[in-house]
Design a protein around this motif. Structure first.
Motif, PDB file in Angstrom:
ATOM      1  N   LEU A 175       0.872  -1.165   0.000  1.00 27.61           N
ATOM      2  CA  LEU A 175       0.000   0.000   0.000  1.00 27.61           C
ATOM      3  C   LEU A 175       0.911   1.216   0.000  1.00 27.61           C
ATOM      4  O   LEU A 175       1.615   1.476   0.974  1.00 27.61           O
ATOM      5  N   ALA A 197      -6.544  -1.459   2.196  1.00 20.64           N
ATOM      6  CA  ALA A 197      -5.871  -2.573   2.863  1.00 20.64           C
ATOM      7  C   ALA A 197      -6.807  -3.756   3.070  1.00 20.64           C
ATOM      8  O   ALA A 197      -6.405  -4.918   2.885  1.00 20.64           O
ATOM      9  N   ILE A 237       0.988  -6.936   4.429  1.00 27.17           N
ATOM     10  CA  ILE A 237       1.022  -5.704   3.641  1.00 27.17           C
ATOM     11  C   ILE A 237       2.242  -4.894   4.043  1.00 27.17           C
ATOM     12  O   ILE A 237       2.511  -4.688   5.230  1.00 27.17           O
ATOM     13  N   ILE A 267      -5.537  -3.674  10.729  1.00 33.44           N
ATOM     14  CA  ILE A 267      -4.610  -3.423   9.630  1.00 33.44           C
ATOM     15  C   ILE A 267      -3.179  -3.392  10.143  1.00 33.44           C
ATOM     16  O   ILE A 267      -2.271  -4.000   9.543  1.00 33.44           O
TER      17      ILE A 267
END
Length: 296
Positions: free
Chosen positions: A120, A236, A247, A265
Motif C-alpha cells: 500500500l 488494505a 502488507i 490493519i
C-alpha cells in the motif's frame, strides 16, 4: 550479460529516482529527476527518467554514453495502459532495452522479491497491489482526480475544503484552519485561483502540516487524517481479502499514517525486503530490445 548495466527507475508524481547496478549486482550510482507521472505527459516523464539516469551514471563515474548498453526497468506512476506506455517509449531516450510497469508493481516486486504479498503506497498519490499465487489485484491508484484515497494530494484538498467550511461558518475555526486560510489572506477567491493551477504535489505539501496539527489534537486536523486513514484501511481490507498474507506500507506518508490505521490493519503490516528501485532492477532483467526508438 556481465557487461550490461541495469537501471531501475521509480517514476513517481513528486520525483523520479534511478539506481544503476552492473551485471554482477554492484551498486554503481543513484540519481534523481523531476516528477515523472505519465499523466503529466510522455515528454515530461521521459525527460525526468533520462535526467535521473544521467545523474546516477555521473554519480557512478560513468560517461553518459554508457547508458546505451543498459537494460532498464521503468516503474511509472500512471503506466496503466499500452497507449500511455507506448507514447512514453516513443520519446527520445538512450536506452536499448526496456521493461515497463506501474510504480506499484515495482514496489511490490522489491518488497516481496516475487513472493505473495501486498503493498500500500501512500505518497503524493496512493495505490494498492496484491500478488497472490501469480494473480495480480490492483486496488486504487486511478489518479488524482478520481482516486488517490489517503494520499497527500487528498489530505491537502480535504484540508483546504474544511478550512473554507470554517471561513464560511459551516465548521469551527481551528488553529489549522487559521493556518491554511492565512496562506490565502482569508480570501477564498485566492484559494480558488491557486487550486485551479495547483498540481497534486502542491496539495500534498500541506500533508505534514495537517499531520502535525492532528497530532496536537486540532479538531480539523484529526478529522482530515481520520478520513485519510479510513481510505487507507479500505484499500488494505481489499488487499487482505484477496489473500495477501501481509502488507508493506510504503511511501512518504505511509509511516506517518500508520498510528491512525485500525488495529486489524496494523497487525498485518510487515517490513519490505527491498525498495521500489530494487524492484525496478528486477524488472530490468526482463527488459526486451526496442526495435524502434528515438535517440536524443
Amino acid at each position: 550479460m556481465a557487461d550490461t548495466l541495469f537501471i531501475g527507475i521509480d517514476g513517481g508524481g513528486t520525483h523520479c529516482r534511478a539506481r544503476i547496478r552492473d551485471g554482477g549486482g554492484r551498486l554503481v550510482g543513484e540519481g534523481t529527476g523531476g516528477p515523472a507521472n505519465l499523466r503529466l505527459g510522455p515528454a515530461v516523464a521521459m525527460a525526468a527518467i533520462v535526467d535521473a539516469a544521467r545523474a546516477a551514471a555521473k554519480a557512478g563515474g560513468l560517461d553518459e554514453g554508457e547508458l546505451g548498453r543498459a537494460s532498464v526497468g521503468l516503474g511509472m506512476a500512471g503506466a496503466i495502459d499500452d497507449a500511455r506506455n507506448g507514447a512514453l517509449l516513443a520519446q527520445p531516450h538512450p536506452f536499448p532495452r526496456v521493461a515497463i510497469d506501474t510504480d506499484a508493481y515495482i514496489a511490490w516486486l522489491g518488497a516481496f522479491a516475487g513472493s505473495d504479498g501486498a503493498i500500500l503506497i501512500i505518497g503524493t498519490g496512493s495505490a494498492g497491489l496484491a500478488v497472490v499465487q501469480g494473480q495480480r489485484f490492483n486496488v486504487g491508484g486511478w489518479g488524482n482526480v478520481i482516486s488517490d484515497d489517503a494520499s497527500g494530494n487528498e489530505i491537502g484538498r480535504h484540508a483546504i475544503r474544511r478550512a473554507l467550511w470554517a471561513h464560511d461558518g459551516m465548521a469551527p475555526m481551528t488553529r489549522l484552519a487559521q493556518q491554511i486560510l492565512d496562506r490565502f489572506d482569508h480570501e477564498p477567491p485566492k484559494a480558488v485561483t491557486w487550486a485551479d493551477q495547483a498540481r497534486p504535489t502542491d496539495f500534498a505539501q500541506l500533508a505534514p502540516l495537517v499531520l502535525d496539527y492532528a497530532g496536537q489534537g486540532d479538531a480539523m486536523g484529526v478529522a482530515v487524517i481520520e478520513h485519510a486513514a479510513e481510505g487507507a484501511a479500505r484499500i488494505a481490507d481489499r488487499l487482505l481479502a484477496a489473500g495477501a498474507p501481509g502488507i508493506c506500507l510504503l511511501g512518504g506518508l505511509g509511516e506517518p499514517l500508520r498510528p491512525w490505521l485500525p488495529r486489524r490493519i496494523q497487525e498485518k503490516l510487515v517490513k519490505p525486503k527491498g525498495d521500489a528501485m530494487e524492484g525496478a532492477l528486477l524488472l530490468a532483467r526482463e527488459a526486451r530490445p526496442l526495435m524502434q526508438r528515438a535517440v536524443p
